[in-house]
Enzyme design. Structure first.
Site, mmCIF file in Angstrom:
data_model
loop_
_atom_site.group_PDB
_atom_site.id
_atom_site.type_symbol
_atom_site.label_atom_id
_atom_site.label_comp_id
_atom_site.label_asym_id
_atom_site.label_seq_id
_atom_site.Cartn_x
_atom_site.Cartn_y
_atom_site.Cartn_z
ATOM 1 N N SER A 18 0.859 -1.180 0.000
ATOM 2 C CA SER A 18 0.000 0.000 0.000
ATOM 3 C C SER A 18 0.893 1.227 0.000
ATOM 4 O O SER A 18 2.080 1.150 0.327
ATOM 5 C CB SER A 18 -0.878 -0.012 1.259
ATOM 6 O OG SER A 18 -1.447 1.249 1.519
ATOM 7 N N TYR A 45 -1.798 -0.677 10.481
ATOM 8 C CA TYR A 45 -1.806 -1.016 9.055
ATOM 9 C C TYR A 45 -0.502 -0.551 8.395
ATOM 10 O O TYR A 45 0.128 -1.291 7.635
ATOM 11 C CB TYR A 45 -3.013 -0.361 8.395
ATOM 12 C CG TYR A 45 -3.172 -0.618 6.918
ATOM 13 C CD1 TYR A 45 -3.671 -1.837 6.457
ATOM 14 C CD2 TYR A 45 -2.860 0.357 5.973
ATOM 15 C CE1 TYR A 45 -3.838 -2.080 5.104
ATOM 16 C CE2 TYR A 45 -3.027 0.126 4.621
ATOM 17 C CZ TYR A 45 -3.514 -1.088 4.190
ATOM 18 O OH TYR A 45 -3.668 -1.317 2.843
#
Length: 283
Positions: free
Chosen positions: A141, A154
Site C-alpha cells: 500500500s 496497518y
C-alpha cells in the site's frame, strides 16, 4: 519495452489470496482474461466462488478456502498447485486512535498482513528456487511507503511487506524468481469500509490522506499490476499523485512528516464534527 501481458500469463498457474473480493477478485479476473489457470483463495469460500463465476476469458479459475494465518494450510495449497505465480494479497485494516486498539487487534493485523505473506513466501519461494522460475507478488500500500497516524497498525504491516519484498528480490534475482510489491493509494474495495474504531471514517481518510480524489477502480489497478509483473519490475506505485507524494517524501521527509501531523489533526476535527452531527440527527 513493455512485455506482452497475455503471452506472459497464458497457461501459467497462479494462486491469489484474499480473492473473494476487491483487489484479489480483480486480479483473478485479469489473470483469467490473460489465459492463466487461477486458484481463487479466500477465508470465505463462498465469496471466492462468487469471484470464480465473474471471470471470463481463455483461462480458468477455481475457488479454495484458505486461512493465510494457517501456515500448514498455505503450504498444503502451494504443494497441491505448485504455482508459477503467487499473489500474496489477503489483508485487513484497523483505523482509529492507536490507544484504542486492543492487543487482539494488533495480533490479528500482524497475523494476516505480515505472517500471511511470510507463510506464502515460505511455502512457494523454495519451490520456485528449485525450479529456477516463478514470481511472487505482494500487495502492500502507499501506507507501506509513507506514514500517517490513525492507521498506525496497518502502516506498520505494509512497511514490513515492502521491506520483505525488496530484500527478497535482491536474493531471488540470481535464482530465476521475480518478486514484485504493489503499493496503491486507495482502491475502491470493501476494505475502505471496514475496521473502523471510534470515530474513524475510512473513505475520508484514505482518499484525502493520499491526495487522490477518487479511489482506484480495482480492475484498472489489476491491469496495472499484471503489466508490472510481466515487465518484472520491483514496485508499482499508483496512481500518479501517489507517486509524486512518495517521491516528495523521499527528498523532503521533514516536510512530509509535518504535513502528516497536520493531516491527522484535521482528520480528528472532521471526525468530531461528524460525530456531533450524528448525535444531533439522533436526538
Amino acid at each position: 519495452m513493455r512485455a506482452d501481458v497475455d503471452a506472459h500469463f497464458a497457461g501459467r498457474t497462479a494462486i491469489v489470496t484474499g480473492a473473494g473480493s476487491g483487489i484479489g477478485a480483480a486480479l483473478t479476473r485479469a489473470l483469467v482474461a490473460a489465459g492463466a489457470e487461477v486458484v481463487c483463495a479466500d477465508l470465505d469460500e463462498v465469496a471466492a466462488s462468487r469471484t470464480v463465476t465473474s471471470v471470463t476469458g481463455p483461462g480458468t479459475a477455481r475457488a479454495a478456502a484458505l486461512d493465510v494465518t494457517d501456515a500448514a494450510a498455505v503450504q498444503a495449497l502451494v504443494d497441491s498447485v505448485d504455482p508459477d505465480l503467487l499473489f500474496n494479497n489477503a489483508g485487513i485494516t484497523f483505523g482509529g486512535e492507536t490507544e484504542d486498539l486492543t492487543l487482539a487487534q494488533w495480533n490479528a493485523i500482524i497475523d494476516v498482513n505480515i505472517r500471511g505473506v511470510v507463510h506464502g513466501v515460505a511455502a512457494a519461494y523454495p519451490r520456485m528456487v528449485r525450479r529456477g522460475s516463478g514470481q511472487i507478488v505482494n500487495t502492500a500500500s502507499m501506507g507501506g511507503l509513507m506514514a500517517a497516524g490513525l492507521i498506525t497498525s496497518y502502516v506498520m504491516t505494509k512497511h514490513a511487506v515492502v521491506g520483505l519484498s525488496l530484500a527478497l528480490r535482491t536474493e531471488a534475482a540470481a535464482k530465476g524468481v521475480g518478486v514484485t510489491v504493489v503499493c496503491p493509494a486507495a482502491v475502491d474495495t470493501p476494505i475502505l469500509d471496514k475496521g473502523y474504531i471510534g470515530k474513524f471514517h475510512g473513505r475520508d481518510f484514505y482518499l484525502k490522506g493520499q491526495g487522490v480524489r477518487h479511489p482506484l477502480d480495482p480492475d484498472v489497478f489489476a491491469a496495472e499490476v499484471l503489466q508490472t509483473v510481466a515487465d518484472d519490475r520491483a514496485m508499482l506505485v499508483t496512481p500518479r499523485p501517489a507517486r509524486i507524494a512518495w517521491r516528495l517524501g523521499r527528498f523532503f521527509p521533514g516536510f512530509v512528516q509535518k504535513q502528516a501531523i497536520g493531516f491527522v489533526a484535521k482528520q480528528r476535527r472532521l471526525q468530531d464534527k461528524r460525530a456531533r452531527k450524528a448525535l444531533k440527527a439522533a436526538a
